[in-house]
Scaffold this motif. Structure first.
Motif, PDB file in Angstrom:
ATOM      1  N   HIS A  58       2.783  -1.220  -1.268  1.00 53.83           N
ATOM      2  CA  HIS A  58       3.799  -0.242  -0.916  1.00 53.83           C
ATOM      3  C   HIS A  58       3.221   1.152  -1.089  1.00 53.83           C
ATOM      4  N   GLY A  59       4.016   2.150  -0.717  1.00 50.20           N
ATOM      5  CA  GLY A  59       3.577   3.521  -0.814  1.00 50.20           C
ATOM      6  C   GLY A  59       3.590   4.049  -2.230  1.00 50.20           C
ATOM      7  N   LEU A  60       3.072   5.273  -2.394  1.00 51.48           N
ATOM      8  CA  LEU A  60       2.986   5.919  -3.697  1.00 51.48           C
ATOM      9  C   LEU A  60       3.515   7.342  -3.592  1.00 51.48           C
ATOM     10  N   ASN A  61       4.006   7.838  -4.702  1.00 55.23           N
ATOM     11  CA  ASN A  61       4.379   9.246  -4.797  1.00 55.23           C
ATOM     12  C   ASN A  61       3.094  10.038  -5.023  1.00 55.23           C
ATOM     13  N   ALA A  62       2.368  10.251  -3.959  1.00 59.50           N
ATOM     14  CA  ALA A  62       1.058  10.884  -4.065  1.00 59.50           C
ATOM     15  C   ALA A  62       0.646  11.397  -2.696  1.00 59.50           C
ATOM     16  N   VAL A  95      -2.953   3.508   5.642  1.00 59.08           N
ATOM     17  CA  VAL A  95      -2.524   4.827   5.171  1.00 59.08           C
ATOM     18  C   VAL A  95      -1.476   4.619   4.097  1.00 59.08           C
ATOM     19  N   GLN A  96      -1.628   5.320   2.979  1.00 60.74           N
ATOM     20  CA  GLN A  96      -0.716   5.165   1.851  1.00 60.74           C
ATOM     21  C   GLN A  96      -0.402   6.539   1.272  1.00 60.74           C
ATOM     22  N   GLY A  97       0.860   6.754   0.946  1.00 63.03           N
ATOM     23  CA  GLY A  97       1.234   8.033   0.360  1.00 63.03           C
ATOM     24  C   GLY A  97       2.733   8.159   0.245  1.00 63.03           C
ATOM     25  N   VAL A 139       8.103   0.818   3.880  1.00 66.42           N
ATOM     26  CA  VAL A 139       8.670   2.132   3.586  1.00 66.42           C
ATOM     27  C   VAL A 139       9.742   1.974   2.512  1.00 66.42           C
ATOM     28  N   ASP A 140       9.648   2.801   1.472  1.00 74.38           N
ATOM     29  CA  ASP A 140      10.639   2.830   0.398  1.00 74.38           C
ATOM     30  C   ASP A 140      11.269   4.222   0.357  1.00 74.38           C
ATOM     31  N   VAL A 141      12.603   4.275   0.353  1.00 72.27           N
ATOM     32  CA  VAL A 141      13.309   5.553   0.412  1.00 72.27           C
ATOM     33  C   VAL A 141      14.365   5.601  -0.682  1.00 72.27           C
ATOM     34  N   ASP A 142      14.389   6.702  -1.425  1.00 68.86           N
ATOM     35  CA  ASP A 142      15.463   6.969  -2.375  1.00 68.86           C
ATOM     36  C   ASP A 142      16.469   7.878  -1.690  1.00 68.86           C
ATOM     37  N   ILE A 143      17.614   7.317  -1.285  1.00 70.09           N
ATOM     38  CA  ILE A 143      18.636   8.102  -0.607  1.00 70.09           C
ATOM     39  C   ILE A 143      19.164   9.191  -1.540  1.00 70.09           C
ATOM     40  N   ASP A 144      19.446   8.826  -2.756  1.00 69.00           N
ATOM     41  CA  ASP A 144      19.790   9.755  -3.816  1.00 69.00           C
ATOM     42  C   ASP A 144      19.359   9.135  -5.125  1.00 69.00           C
ATOM     43  N   LYS A 145      19.780   9.712  -6.239  1.00 69.41           N
ATOM     44  CA  LYS A 145      19.329   9.207  -7.535  1.00 69.41           C
ATOM     45  C   LYS A 145      19.892   7.831  -7.854  1.00 69.41           C
ATOM     46  N   ASN A 146      20.876   7.359  -7.086  1.00 66.90           N
ATOM     47  CA  ASN A 146      21.510   6.065  -7.374  1.00 66.90           C
ATOM     48  C   ASN A 146      21.267   4.997  -6.312  1.00 66.90           C
ATOM     49  N   LEU A 147      20.805   5.401  -5.153  1.00 68.34           N
ATOM     50  CA  LEU A 147      20.665   4.451  -4.053  1.00 68.34           C
ATOM     51  C   LEU A 147      19.253   4.496  -3.493  1.00 68.34           C
ATOM     52  N   ASN A 150      -6.196  -6.454   3.356  1.00 69.39           N
ATOM     53  CA  ASN A 150      -5.971  -5.165   2.722  1.00 69.39           C
ATOM     54  C   ASN A 150      -4.499  -4.818   2.541  1.00 69.39           C
ATOM     55  N   GLU A 151      -3.584  -5.662   3.016  1.00 63.01           N
ATOM     56  CA  GLU A 151      -2.173  -5.395   2.768  1.00 63.01           C
ATOM     57  C   GLU A 151      -1.660  -6.089   1.508  1.00 63.01           C
ATOM     58  N   ILE A 152      -2.529  -6.831   0.818  1.00 65.53           N
ATOM     59  CA  ILE A 152      -2.090  -7.592  -0.354  1.00 65.53           C
ATOM     60  C   ILE A 152      -2.254  -6.759  -1.617  1.00 65.53           C
ATOM     61  N   GLU A 153      -1.188  -6.649  -2.373  1.00 67.15           N
ATOM     62  CA  GLU A 153      -1.229  -5.988  -3.672  1.00 67.15           C
ATOM     63  C   GLU A 153      -1.699  -6.956  -4.751  1.00 67.15           C
ATOM     64  N   SER A 154      -1.104  -8.144  -4.776  1.00 62.13           N
ATOM     65  CA  SER A 154      -1.471  -9.139  -5.789  1.00 62.13           C
ATOM     66  C   SER A 154      -1.003 -10.511  -5.357  1.00 62.13           C
TER      67      SER A 154
END
Length: 990
Positions: A228-232, A316-318, A360-368, A196-200
């Motif tokens: 990976h996570g989702l904006n949801a 858990v995804q979100g 975990v994916d993090v947007d530090i700011d709009k550029n990083l 269940n951790e495989i996307e493709s």
């Protein structure tokens, strides 16, 4: 047991269907006058809810978007048409007939993204060659390894399942080579992942996609991408499944009476006295004294008729706009194949595994933006102290009359020929427990550099893999067995002992069973569009090193440049150049350059071909030079070893250690190379419902490492590996898929086919006396042997035929063709035998969905394949071994139409040779997977607070059509039998 599971599943589905129908049935007139709010849920074809699906009423204003659980609400009237749209999926329309509409969207293949080593281009503008499968398609298959689920799903990839020492997995072959497995950018074992951790999973086959691997590029790549996570909004998913497994295609060995009959016959054929007396035969036949005349079915004694498998997963995804996460836990348990013993210890071959993952994916700011992935596996593999494979080999080798399991006094039975009682090996040798630990760490960074120029970014990634195995041994190799001895005068019974009861070991292997890998890359990316032009390019430095135990570190480094150009989605090209090296070659010969180029042209974008037929008509071609590093550590250097007392000096002739030349070095050694060319067509027709993919490929492999066939005996050493061989490999791959909605029924069909040929252009071989013995010019791996022409029926035929290997021939022996007509059959008559072409591998699948029910099935097979039915598992009485049912139809003076030669006790130097007589048809068709599922409608899941609930039952390796008897066409002579599984399970989302 499996019938109980099936009945239980059917009852649950029926009761749910009845309750759902009662709860959701609505009178049309009542609904039309009082209810205008339509509620429902949108999912993909695997039942996973889809977020941000646009739902609108055809011809009216207003729309709604689905939430994280796929739910939507929208006002509409009876007979309105709702339109469901989401990028990457085919649009669907549904007429309103009630208050709830659940929809399952089908992916749009043209809009799908392709995972490559350093990018994710759209498949519609990708000029390379790949095949892809989603992780959701694999998670419900009742088998412990991911590689087992890939059979027939990825065009060009051939899988062969086998089981050994607790490892149930499939070997992979891609266009004649063994591909590299990469997980999230690092070379890793995908069978260590949870389902269940495989996307493709994507197969990369073209030179542009592979050239980035440099010296390791020619074998192809299987690329695994984890989720990976989702904006949801957060979604919690749980799945559970339990399966019953049954061994299939076990060899059928003869009982004691028939064994003894054939043993006497074989001994007489060899000119020896009878082994068993008439009294012995009668004793085996009537079975009244099983201690004196044992008749043991060792498979029934040692193996369970059925054993268990189960798997539980929670993930858990979100996330939100700034941070997204995916966390997964899984536990998997594989039951043992052996019957449980009476002791308190686990001496069975069980596997218990735990997996975890956090991405975990993090947007530090709009550029990083940064990403961190942590995952690991703990696996406990248990086995009997004597070893799983060793016991299964012993079962195959031991006749049913070898000894009883126990003597009258309860002691373990045995004798001078059979000192390892199988029951004793299972339950009185203790156990070995292999504790395997794997840790994976992935981190990446992307920094936009728009202040320099728009579309430019700095990127980098680092990957660490650690594996450690610790074996706890509480085992022993020796135990006592006893043979009853009857006093001929007093008839008193005593026992003769063989072996002793050794002490159990108490050991831990805190040693060198470990492996580590570190690889990283860093560089620049550029992605920008100018009007109708789009450019995607990158330049990276890469480093990859690995250590296995105490072996020397092996490392690669270099530069990789990639570029893709797309003009209006119509004309496109991709280019990759890598310059890579390794320390394993001489200083001035460590680096090589590997370029590749591909181009594509979508004719469907042209006005002269636009219409209702073609949605895509893509022509593509690619070419490049790839490499394969197969050398051992520092093979360019000669090696020397010390020898004891090699030289003697002084008056006392004292021995002094000296040095011996161990192996020669090859200062000119280099990596193998492959020039690759491929061309194909990808087409989609009839509003994307029909897809066709056809590709031709050609590989010219040169500088292949091999030893010289001719050597000088004066040298006194073996020649080193040299870059001498030249091979050709070419073939075609065909893929088809079809999707159609027929009323309330959704139909999907797919199929693929692979056919290839190979040729040895040059190999440095021994000088052959005859042209028909040359390996050069044959297909790669061509078998050589004698050509059989039936069995001798009488002595007259033997007298009139050429002599064969100076053997005394008898009627019932195999007759061979004298290829060179010199009057003698010997090694000079060995020639190429068997099929001269490569097998054709094919697969097909069907998917059906009717309202809340879904059904799928996949078949996989091979045509044009043969194999050689030889060795201990095929021939009779090898090393005092067993005989099988196929030996019953042996040649005798009264059975001259037999399909097996006359019997011999042990090796027959004439009959037991590789020849066309032992070629068997290896073609087969296997129902690999079949599944039936039921998904609760949203009108029910909303009420009970669920996003989705699906019940399913499935089977694996359910049916095989083959001409072989008691032999599995996939694993052939493997001691550990394959299995079929019956599975029930559920998936739920909260």
């Amino acid at each position: 047991m499996k019938k109980k599971y099936l009945i239980f599943f059917i009852v649950i589905v029926w009761s749910l269907s009845y309750n759902v129908t009662s709860a959701s049935s609505v009178d049309g007139a009542e609904y039309h006058s009082h209810q205008k709010l339509i509620k429902g849920q949108v999912k993909n074809r695997y039942g996973y809810p889809l977020k941000d699906v646009k739902v609108s009423v055809k011809g009216k204003a207003g729309n709604a978007l689905t939430d994280a659980k796929g739910y939507y609400n929208l006002e509409a009237d009876i007979d309105d048409v709702l339109i469901f749209e989401l990028t990457g999926y085919n649009k669907q329309e549904h007429r309103v007939a009630g208050k709830s509409i659940d929809v399952f969207l089908q992916e749009d293949p043209a809009g799908e993204l392709v995972n490559t080593l350093f990018g994710t281009p759209k498949s519609s503008t990708f000029s390379g060659s790949m095949a892809k499968v989603k992780g959701e398609e694999l998670s419900d298959i009742p088998t412990p390894s991911i590689s087992n689920t890939l059979s027939g799903r990825l065009n060009g990839l051939i899988t062969t399942q086998s089981i050994s020492n607790g490892n149930d997995r499939s070997s992979l072959s891609l266009r004649g080579r063994t591909p590299i497995i990469m997980v999230d950018g690092a070379i890793r074992d995908m069978d260590g992942l949870s389902f269940n951790e495989i996307e493709s999973i994507t197969v990369l086959k073209d030179p542009v996609s592979l050239a980035a691997m440099g010296m390791r590029s020619s074998d192809g790549v299987v690329l695994v991408q984890t989720r990976h996570g989702l904006n949801a909004k957060q979604v919690i998913s749980f799945s559970a499944q339990g399966a019953i497994q049954e061994s299939i295609n076990l060899p059928k060995y003869l009982d004691s009476y028939n064994y003894a009959l054939l043993a006497n016959e074989a001994s007489a054929n060899d000119g020896r006295p009878q082994i068993y007396s008439p009294a012995d035969l009668e004793g085996y036949k009537n079975g009244t004294n099983l201690y004196q005349y044992p008749n043991v079915n060792w498979y029934d004694t040692a193996l369970k008729p059925r054993y268990s498998f189960n798997r539980f997963n929670l993930n858990v995804q979100g996330g939100g706009p700034a941070a997204r996460y995916f966390v997964a836990l899984e536990n998997q348990n594989q039951g043992g194949i052996f019957r449980d013993g009476t002791n308190d210890l686990n001496t069975n071959n069980t596997v218990n595994r735990y997996n975890f993952r956090s991405n975990v994916d993090v947007d530090i700011d709009k550029n990083l933006s940064i990403a961190l992935g942590l995952s690991g596996k703990y696996e406990q593999v248990n086995s009997p102290g004597a070893g799983t494979d060793a016991i299964l080999d012993q079962i195959r080798q031991t006749p049913s009359n070898a000894y009883p399991v126990f003597n009258k006094d309860g002691s373990l039975a045995g004798n001078s020929l059979y000192v390892k009682n199988i029951y004793g090996q299972l339950y009185q040798t203790g156990y070995n427990r292999d504790n395997r630990r794997t840790l994976l760490v992935d981190a990446s960074l992307n920094r936009k550099l728009n202040f320099i120029t728009s579309g430019l970014s700095l990127t980098g990634a680092i990957h660490y893999t650690s594996y450690y195995s610790n074996i706890i041994s509480r085992s022993r190799s020796n135990f006592a067995v006893f043979q009853p001895v009857i006093d001929p005068v007093t008839q008193a019974e005593s026992y003769l002992q063989f072996g002793t009861n050794a002490s159990y070991a108490n050991a831990n292997s805190y040693g060198n069973s470990f492996a580590r890998r570190l690889n990283y890359d860093a560089g620049l990316k550029y992605n920008r569009s100018f009007l109708k032009h789009h450019i995607d390019a990158s330049l990276r430095y890469i480093w990859d090193q690995y250590d296995v135990g105490l072996s020397l570190t092996h490392a690669y480094q270099g530069l990789v440049a990639t570029a893709s150009y797309n003009y209006d989605g119509k004309l496109f090209a991709d280019m990759t150049v890598s310059h890579q090296g390794t320390e394993q070659y001489p200083v001035n010969k460590r680096y090589g350059t590997f370029p590749a180029l591909s181009v594509g042209y979508d004719l469907s974008k042209e006005s002269f071909i636009k219409g209702d037929i073609f949605d895509q008509l893509k022509l593509k071609a690619s070419a490049g030079v790839l490499g394969f590093d197969r050398t051992s550590n520092f093979a360019f250097q000669p090696y020397y070893t010390t020898g004891s007392n090699a030289y003697y000096f002084g008056s006392t002739a004292t021995g002094m250690a000296g040095w011996n030349e161990a192996s020669l070095g090859n200062p000119s050694i280099t990596w193998e190379k492959t020039r690759v060319y491929s061309a194909g067509i990808d087409a989609r027709l009839l509003k994307n419902s029909l897809g066709i993919s056809l590709e031709y490929f050609r590989q010219y492999r040169y500088d292949v490492l091999q030893q010289r066939g001719q050597s000088n005996p004066l040298l006194g050493a073996v020649y080193p590996l040299e870059n001498l061989g030249v091979y050709n490999y070419n073939g075609i791959e065909l893929g088809l898929d079809y999707q159609k909605r027929i009323g309330a029924v959704e139909l999907s069909l797919s199929g693929n086919l692979q056919a290839a040929n190979s040729k040895v252009v040059f190999t440095d071989e021994l000088v052959r006396k005859y042209a028909y013995q040359q390996r050069t010019g044959q297909q790669i791996g061509q078998a050589f042997g004698l050509v059989a022409s039936g069995l001798f029926q009488n002595q007259a035929e033997i007298d009139q035929s050429p002599k064969q290997f100076s053997t005394v021939l008898k009627p019932g022996d195999i007759r061979y063709v004298d290829q060179n007509a010199d009057g003698v059959v010997n090694e000079d008559d060995v020639t190429a035998i068997g099929k001269k072409g490569m097998p054709v591998y094919y697969a097909g699948s069907i998917g059906l969905r009717y309202k809340q029910f879904d059904f799928s099935a996949l078949v996989q097979g091979v045509a044009g394949k043969d194999f050689y039915f030889t060795g201990n598992n095929a021939w009779e009485f090898q090393e005092n071994g067993n005989v099988q049912e196929h030996h019953l139809n042996r040649w005798t003076p009264t059975n001259t139409a037999a399909d097996y030669p006359r019997l011999s006790f042990g090796t027959n130097t004439n009959n037991h040779r590789t020849s066309t007589y032992w070629i068997r048809d290896g073609n087969y068709l296997r129902l690999k997977n079949i599944q039936l599922g039921y998904t609760l409608p949203s009108s029910v899941t909303r009420k009970i607070g669920l996003g989705n609930l699906r019940l399913f039952t499935s089977a694996f390796n359910l049916l095989t059509i083959t001409k072989l008897k008691d032999l599995d066409p996939e694993s052939l002579f493997s001691s550990y039998p394959l299995y079929k599984s019956y599975n029930i399970g559920l998936t739920a989302k909260f």
